[in-house]
Design a protein around this motif. Structure first.
Motif, PDB file in Angstrom:
ATOM      1  N   ASP A  14      39.479  43.584  45.198  1.00  0.00           N
ATOM      2  CA  ASP A  14      40.527  44.540  44.856  1.00  0.00           C
ATOM      3  C   ASP A  14      40.955  44.360  43.404  1.00  0.00           C
ATOM      4  O   ASP A  14      40.547  43.412  42.734  1.00  0.00           O
ATOM      5  CB  ASP A  14      41.706  44.461  45.824  1.00  0.00           C
ATOM      6  CG  ASP A  14      42.508  43.180  45.743  1.00  0.00           C
ATOM      7  OD1 ASP A  14      42.405  42.441  44.746  1.00  0.00           O
ATOM      8  OD2 ASP A  14      43.261  42.901  46.684  1.00  0.00           O
ATOM      9  N   GLU A  15      41.751  45.264  42.937  1.00  0.00           N
ATOM     10  CA  GLU A  15      42.185  45.268  41.538  1.00  0.00           C
ATOM     11  C   GLU A  15      43.028  44.043  41.184  1.00  0.00           C
ATOM     12  O   GLU A  15      43.072  43.634  40.036  1.00  0.00           O
ATOM     13  CB  GLU A  15      42.945  46.557  41.210  1.00  0.00           C
ATOM     14  CG  GLU A  15      42.053  47.782  41.157  1.00  0.00           C
ATOM     15  CD  GLU A  15      40.903  47.639  40.162  1.00  0.00           C
ATOM     16  OE1 GLU A  15      41.130  47.192  39.023  1.00  0.00           O
ATOM     17  OE2 GLU A  15      39.760  47.972  40.535  1.00  0.00           O
ATOM     18  N   ARG A  16      43.701  43.449  42.164  1.00  0.00           N
ATOM     19  CA  ARG A  16      44.515  42.259  41.885  1.00  0.00           C
ATOM     20  C   ARG A  16      43.646  41.102  41.420  1.00  0.00           C
ATOM     21  O   ARG A  16      44.018  40.361  40.510  1.00  0.00           O
ATOM     22  CB  ARG A  16      45.346  41.862  43.099  1.00  0.00           C
ATOM     23  CG  ARG A  16      46.510  42.817  43.329  1.00  0.00           C
ATOM     24  CD  ARG A  16      47.202  42.482  44.614  1.00  0.00           C
ATOM     25  NE  ARG A  16      46.401  43.098  45.671  1.00  0.00           N
ATOM     26  CZ  ARG A  16      46.864  43.464  46.846  1.00  0.00           C
ATOM     27  NH1 ARG A  16      48.099  43.220  47.169  1.00  0.00           N
ATOM     28  NH2 ARG A  16      46.093  44.031  47.728  1.00  0.00           N
ATOM     29  N   LEU A  18      40.704  41.344  39.906  1.00  0.00           N
ATOM     30  CA  LEU A  18      40.255  41.690  38.560  1.00  0.00           C
ATOM     31  C   LEU A  18      41.381  41.539  37.541  1.00  0.00           C
ATOM     32  O   LEU A  18      41.169  41.046  36.428  1.00  0.00           O
ATOM     33  CB  LEU A  18      39.686  43.106  38.548  1.00  0.00           C
ATOM     34  CG  LEU A  18      38.499  43.343  39.492  1.00  0.00           C
ATOM     35  CD1 LEU A  18      38.108  44.814  39.503  1.00  0.00           C
ATOM     36  CD2 LEU A  18      37.329  42.455  39.143  1.00  0.00           C
ATOM     37  N   HIS A  19      42.578  41.932  37.922  1.00  0.00           N
ATOM     38  CA  HIS A  19      43.739  41.815  37.030  1.00  0.00           C
ATOM     39  C   HIS A  19      44.003  40.352  36.659  1.00  0.00           C
ATOM     40  O   HIS A  19      44.185  40.018  35.488  1.00  0.00           O
ATOM     41  CB  HIS A  19      44.973  42.423  37.706  1.00  0.00           C
ATOM     42  CG  HIS A  19      46.253  42.110  37.014  1.00  0.00           C
ATOM     43  ND1 HIS A  19      46.666  42.766  35.872  1.00  0.00           N
ATOM     44  CD2 HIS A  19      47.205  41.188  37.291  1.00  0.00           C
ATOM     45  CE1 HIS A  19      47.825  42.262  35.475  1.00  0.00           C
ATOM     46  NE2 HIS A  19      48.171  41.309  36.324  1.00  0.00           N
ATOM     47  N   ARG A  22      41.317  38.800  34.271  1.00  0.00           N
ATOM     48  CA  ARG A  22      41.012  39.488  33.007  1.00  0.00           C
ATOM     49  C   ARG A  22      41.090  38.557  31.805  1.00  0.00           C
ATOM     50  O   ARG A  22      40.395  38.759  30.818  1.00  0.00           O
ATOM     51  CB  ARG A  22      41.915  40.702  32.813  1.00  0.00           C
ATOM     52  CG  ARG A  22      43.346  40.365  32.431  1.00  0.00           C
ATOM     53  CD  ARG A  22      44.252  41.592  32.354  1.00  0.00           C
ATOM     54  NE  ARG A  22      45.587  41.238  31.943  1.00  0.00           N
ATOM     55  CZ  ARG A  22      46.506  40.651  32.682  1.00  0.00           C
ATOM     56  NH1 ARG A  22      46.212  40.328  33.933  1.00  0.00           N
ATOM     57  NH2 ARG A  22      47.699  40.365  32.217  1.00  0.00           N
ATOM     58  N   LYS A  41      31.180  43.315  39.953  1.00  0.00           N
ATOM     59  CA  LYS A  41      32.513  43.550  39.383  1.00  0.00           C
ATOM     60  C   LYS A  41      33.000  42.330  38.602  1.00  0.00           C
ATOM     61  O   LYS A  41      33.632  42.472  37.555  1.00  0.00           O
ATOM     62  CB  LYS A  41      33.501  43.933  40.468  1.00  0.00           C
ATOM     63  CG  LYS A  41      33.247  45.327  41.007  1.00  0.00           C
ATOM     64  CD  LYS A  41      34.185  45.692  42.119  1.00  0.00           C
ATOM     65  CE  LYS A  41      33.812  47.080  42.645  1.00  0.00           C
ATOM     66  NZ  LYS A  41      34.567  47.435  43.824  1.00  0.00           N
TER      67      LYS A  41
END
Length: 165
Positions: A14-16, A18-19, A22, A41
């Motif tokens: 999920d985006e969390r 990846l966040h 970063r 990803k």
């Protein structure tokens, strides 16, 4: 050097994740990836060091080895998915520890977040817990840590969300 440590995604990304990754320099995935799209990803963000886990199929096993030994700014890390309990490692892991003498052992499999010094083998034992939604864990977790001049510092636990969220 900033490292992101993750395990047991079981195909979930999920985006969390990846966040929070970063701003790291490298990502270490300790197995049970579940789907190559997870690796894709993560590698789009930063260099990825990944081992396969017991649920991973042939496609992931072709892309990721069973174990890795790599140094990050003087910190030698051994990573394998199934290591056994702290200080009571399975024969494969014990042999790798004796051969490579790592400063840090990173493993997954248990879905239990654990960071503890192992005085018997003179290493830091790290399990980042599970970042996926499959399993019995209540909270999805991963870790971030700084490697510098042969030492790990500034270890942070990242709680992503409850497994059911």
């Amino acid at each position: 050097m900033e490292l992101g440590i993750i395990s047991d995604t079981h195909g979930y990304m999920d985006e969390r994740i990846l966040h929070h990754f970063r701003d790291v320099d490298a990502i270490l995935h300790a197995g049970d990836v579940g789907d190559l799209s997870v690796c894709d990803k993560l590698v789009d963000l930063h260099p990825l060091y990944c081992v396969y886990g017991n649920i991973d199929g042939t496609n992931i096993r072709k892309s990721c080895p069973e174990w890795i030994v790599h140094s990050f700014d003087g910190v030698k890390i051994l990573m394998i998915h199934i290591a056994g309990a702290l200080g009571k490692y399975n024969a494969k892991t014990r042999g790798l520890i004796e051969e490579h003498r790592p400063h840090v052992l990173i493993c997954g499999h248990s879905h239990i977040l654990k960071v503890a010094q192992d005085s018997r083998f003179d290493l830091l034992h790290i399990n980042p817990g599970a970042a996926g939604k499959h399993g019995f864990h209540k909270m999805r977790t991963m870790l971030k840590v700084s490697a510098s001049n042969g030492k790990l510092t500034n270890l942070r636990v990242v709680e992503l969300s409850s497994r059911s969220a």
